[in-house]
Design a protein around this motif. Sequence first.
Motif, PDB file in Angstrom:
ATOM      1  N   UNK A  66       0.819  -1.397  -0.071  1.00  0.00           N
ATOM      2  CA  UNK A  66      -0.018   0.163   0.217  1.00  0.00           C
ATOM      3  C   UNK A  66       0.839   1.365  -0.629  1.00  0.00           C
ATOM      4  N   UNK A  67       1.828   1.296   0.660  1.00  0.00           N
ATOM      5  CA  UNK A  67       2.989   2.307   0.684  1.00  0.00           C
ATOM      6  C   UNK A  67       3.365   2.572  -0.910  1.00  0.00           C
ATOM      7  N   UNK A  68       3.529   2.035  -1.284  1.00  0.00           N
ATOM      8  CA  UNK A  68       4.322   2.128  -2.878  1.00  0.00           C
ATOM      9  C   UNK A  68       2.908   2.315  -3.575  1.00  0.00           C
ATOM     10  N   UNK A  69       1.800   2.105  -3.510  1.00  0.00           N
ATOM     11  CA  UNK A  69       1.000   2.099  -4.709  1.00  0.00           C
ATOM     12  C   UNK A  69       0.492   3.143  -4.187  1.00  0.00           C
ATOM     13  N   UNK A  70       0.744   3.603  -3.022  1.00  0.00           N
ATOM     14  CA  UNK A  70       0.212   5.383  -2.366  1.00  0.00           C
ATOM     15  C   UNK A  70       1.304   6.658  -3.270  1.00  0.00           C
ATOM     16  N   UNK A  71       2.638   6.223  -3.625  1.00  0.00           N
ATOM     17  CA  UNK A  71       3.571   6.494  -4.078  1.00  0.00           C
ATOM     18  C   UNK A  71       2.905   7.012  -5.472  1.00  0.00           C
ATOM     19  N   UNK A  72       2.830   5.790  -6.297  1.00  0.00           N
ATOM     20  CA  UNK A  72       2.510   6.018  -7.982  1.00  0.00           C
ATOM     21  C   UNK A  72       0.999   6.003  -7.459  1.00  0.00           C
ATOM     22  N   UNK A  73       0.327   6.275  -6.670  1.00  0.00           N
ATOM     23  CA  UNK A  73      -0.948   6.788  -7.407  1.00  0.00           C
ATOM     24  C   UNK A  73      -1.061   8.858  -7.219  1.00  0.00           C
ATOM     25  N   UNK A  74      -0.040   8.884  -6.446  1.00  0.00           N
ATOM     26  CA  UNK A  74       0.774  10.394  -6.092  1.00  0.00           C
ATOM     27  C   UNK A  74       1.465  11.055  -8.166  1.00  0.00           C
ATOM     28  N   UNK A  75       2.175   9.508  -8.287  1.00  0.00           N
ATOM     29  CA  UNK A  75       2.687  10.034  -9.617  1.00  0.00           C
ATOM     30  C   UNK A  75       1.758  10.397 -10.363  1.00  0.00           C
ATOM     31  N   UNK A  76       1.477   9.907 -10.813  1.00  0.00           N
ATOM     32  CA  UNK A  76       0.586   9.836 -11.657  1.00  0.00           C
ATOM     33  C   UNK A  76      -0.417  10.643 -11.467  1.00  0.00           C
ATOM     34  N   UNK A  77      -0.525  11.152 -10.278  1.00  0.00           N
ATOM     35  CA  UNK A  77      -1.973  12.828 -10.262  1.00  0.00           C
ATOM     36  C   UNK A  77      -1.266  14.201 -11.388  1.00  0.00           C
ATOM     37  N   UNK A  78      -0.076  13.826 -11.422  1.00  0.00           N
ATOM     38  CA  UNK A  78       0.709  14.797 -12.762  1.00  0.00           C
ATOM     39  C   UNK A  78       0.277  16.596 -12.022  1.00  0.00           C
ATOM     40  N   UNK A  79       0.881  16.398 -10.921  1.00  0.00           N
ATOM     41  CA  UNK A  79       0.506  18.225 -10.496  1.00  0.00           C
ATOM     42  C   UNK A  79      -0.795  18.387 -10.161  1.00  0.00           C
ATOM     43  N   UNK A  80      -1.737  17.086 -10.310  1.00  0.00           N
ATOM     44  CA  UNK A  80      -3.076  17.450  -9.468  1.00  0.00           C
ATOM     45  C   UNK A  80      -3.438  16.640  -8.500  1.00  0.00           C
ATOM     46  N   UNK A  81      -3.103  17.247  -7.268  1.00  0.00           N
ATOM     47  CA  UNK A  81      -3.349  16.378  -6.092  1.00  0.00           C
ATOM     48  C   UNK A  81      -4.949  15.574  -6.110  1.00  0.00           C
ATOM     49  N   UNK A  82      -4.806  14.630  -5.307  1.00  0.00           N
ATOM     50  CA  UNK A  82      -5.536  13.768  -5.177  1.00  0.00           C
ATOM     51  C   UNK A  82      -5.452  14.510  -3.572  1.00  0.00           C
ATOM     52  N   UNK A  83      -6.617  14.622  -2.590  1.00  0.00           N
ATOM     53  CA  UNK A  83      -6.290  14.644  -0.844  1.00  0.00           C
ATOM     54  C   UNK A  83      -6.195  13.393  -0.548  1.00  0.00           C
ATOM     55  N   UNK A  84      -5.099  13.625   0.495  1.00  0.00           N
ATOM     56  CA  UNK A  84      -3.951  12.672   1.339  1.00  0.00           C
ATOM     57  C   UNK A  84      -5.097  11.438   1.637  1.00  0.00           C
ATOM     58  N   UNK A  85      -6.174  11.772   2.872  1.00  0.00           N
ATOM     59  CA  UNK A  85      -6.812  10.936   2.762  1.00  0.00           C
ATOM     60  C   UNK A  85      -7.549  10.055   1.598  1.00  0.00           C
ATOM     61  N   UNK A  86      -7.936  10.816   1.134  1.00  0.00           N
ATOM     62  CA  UNK A  86      -8.346   9.314   0.222  1.00  0.00           C
ATOM     63  C   UNK A  86      -7.277   8.611  -0.892  1.00  0.00           C
ATOM     64  N   UNK A  87      -6.279   8.919  -1.044  1.00  0.00           N
ATOM     65  CA  UNK A  87      -5.434   8.154  -1.202  1.00  0.00           C
ATOM     66  C   UNK A  87      -4.721   7.368   0.029  1.00  0.00           C
ATOM     67  N   UNK A  88      -4.371   7.822   0.796  1.00  0.00           N
ATOM     68  CA  UNK A  88      -4.750   6.975   1.857  1.00  0.00           C
ATOM     69  C   UNK A  88      -5.797   5.327   2.514  1.00  0.00           C
ATOM     70  N   UNK A  89      -6.679   5.714   2.082  1.00  0.00           N
ATOM     71  CA  UNK A  89      -8.095   4.869   2.165  1.00  0.00           C
ATOM     72  C   UNK A  89      -8.197   3.823   0.819  1.00  0.00           C
ATOM     73  N   UNK A  90      -7.786   4.465  -0.902  1.00  0.00           N
ATOM     74  CA  UNK A  90      -7.648   3.705  -2.026  1.00  0.00           C
ATOM     75  C   UNK A  90      -6.607   2.995  -1.769  1.00  0.00           C
ATOM     76  N   UNK A  91      -5.045   3.035  -1.074  1.00  0.00           N
ATOM     77  CA  UNK A  91      -4.080   2.348  -1.382  1.00  0.00           C
ATOM     78  C   UNK A  91      -4.138   1.385  -0.094  1.00  0.00           C
ATOM     79  N   UNK A  92      -5.026   1.375   0.936  1.00  0.00           N
ATOM     80  CA  UNK A  92      -5.234   0.386   2.327  1.00  0.00           C
ATOM     81  C   UNK A  92      -6.414  -0.389   1.298  1.00  0.00           C
ATOM     82  N   UNK A  93      -7.061  -0.039   0.648  1.00  0.00           N
ATOM     83  CA  UNK A  93      -8.258  -0.306   0.465  1.00  0.00           C
ATOM     84  C   UNK A  93      -8.527  -1.465  -1.007  1.00  0.00           C
TER      85      UNK A  93
END
Length: 488
Positions: A66-93
């Motif tokens: 999940x930690x690497x998945x969260x990093x990947x999602x942030x990278x894919x957002x390309x300057x259009x950040x997803x709120x961090x709590x959403x990133x964390x739930x996404x990575x965990x779930x």
Amino acid sequence: MSESGSRGWDVETDVVVVGFGAAGCSAAIAAHDAGAQVLVLEKMAAGREGGSTRVSGAVWFENRDPERAATYLRSLSAGRPVPEPVVQTWARETARNTEWMQSLGITVGLAVPAPPEYPELEGSDVMTGWIGVDGKMGGGLLWSALAEAVRSRGIEVRLRTPARELVVEDGVITGLLATAADGTGLRIRARRGIVLATGGFEADPGMVRDHLGLTDPVIWGSPAATGDGHRMALQAGADLWHMANMMTLPGLRAPGYEAGFYTAFPYSKAYIYLGRDGRRCCNETVALRHGHARIHGSYQLFPTEPMVILFDESARRAGPIVPGRDVLAVSWAQQIEGYDWSPDNTAEIDKGWIHRAGTLPELAALLDVDPNTLQHTVDRYNAACAAGADDQFSRHPRTLAPLTEAPYYAFSSAPILAWSNGGPRRNENAQVLDPFGEVIPALYAAGNLSSTYSWSKDGGFHIADALAFGRTAGHHAATHHPRTPSGL
């Protein structure tokens, strides 16, 4: 489920789930298993239900970190950040998807050992493969398994019952209005919450024009994706996110069919993409990364403009330009409408879906382009093939196959719109938010209605997102009771 309830309700239940795809099924199962009484509403008839999940690749990425998945999602957002709590739930779930599917008694396995589509981005090493039901991709297997899990729990599913609008009393969402299969109106009370899982808006031409800028797209998935949930969320005061994001493909419109065909040319590279002026417009073999392609050094939405796709007899003879169901068991036209593309493309040519001409000037007349321009375009491309270097668009030398064998073929290609991404903004609990960031009580969103992805996304991401936030929405709706007006 109680009928003829108080204060004019026709039906009363705890949680209403609107939509019967991956997100809707996941929400219904999670809400039921958390102790709620659940009703699922689906606008389509039997055999056409299930949304785009039913006709998709229906696989989810294997998230082992999940930690690497969260990093990947942030990278894919390309300057259009997803709120961090959403990133964390996404990575965990998303990391729990496989275990959850197995807990339902569904057999899953590695369907495709898939490397990352964006290998240079930080966190991409989390991508190792796609998981599917029975270790397979497509064929409606995921939707069938989830639908069976819903029905085995005794959850009521009402087909041909589209939701129309929310019921708001004293500023609180208490239920919704729907149309029953017999055409009569229904007032349905939701004691705990409503989960919108109605899919995208790709089948609504007006919304597509306004938000995606496409003027004449052809859909790839379910024609039910007409933005119903978006309108209901807006009625409740929802904010929106990611509305300009989407996935498109090069493809062909088929008269008489509800959805189009993805023209992948899996057996030949003897084809080029033309603008309306008859000139090449791009690198035809650029890697399509679930809606984005790397063009001029950055990831851009592609394709977004109508094109003409031209190929020669060698490509026609090599095999179907559209992968058959035996190769890629996806898409509405093939899976629901049951169309099998001909092995040598002749049936579609004979239907008039594809132009055929003995010479390039004759083809130019059919395409209404200048014959000299078209001839020059093909001559320049063939010269690049002979030289082994594409001086226009840097197409890789291994993909350069000349167009020299008559007859020649071409068809107009409006972008095939696989799905939209944007919708009501939601938080980490899948609760819909208003423009001030405040929760709209009792209202949830999941799936393509409100995708997590602000920009790029890898393979298996959409199904993973639908499963993860469908579960999140259903569980939260079942266990967190909103404030309700007294006496309801």
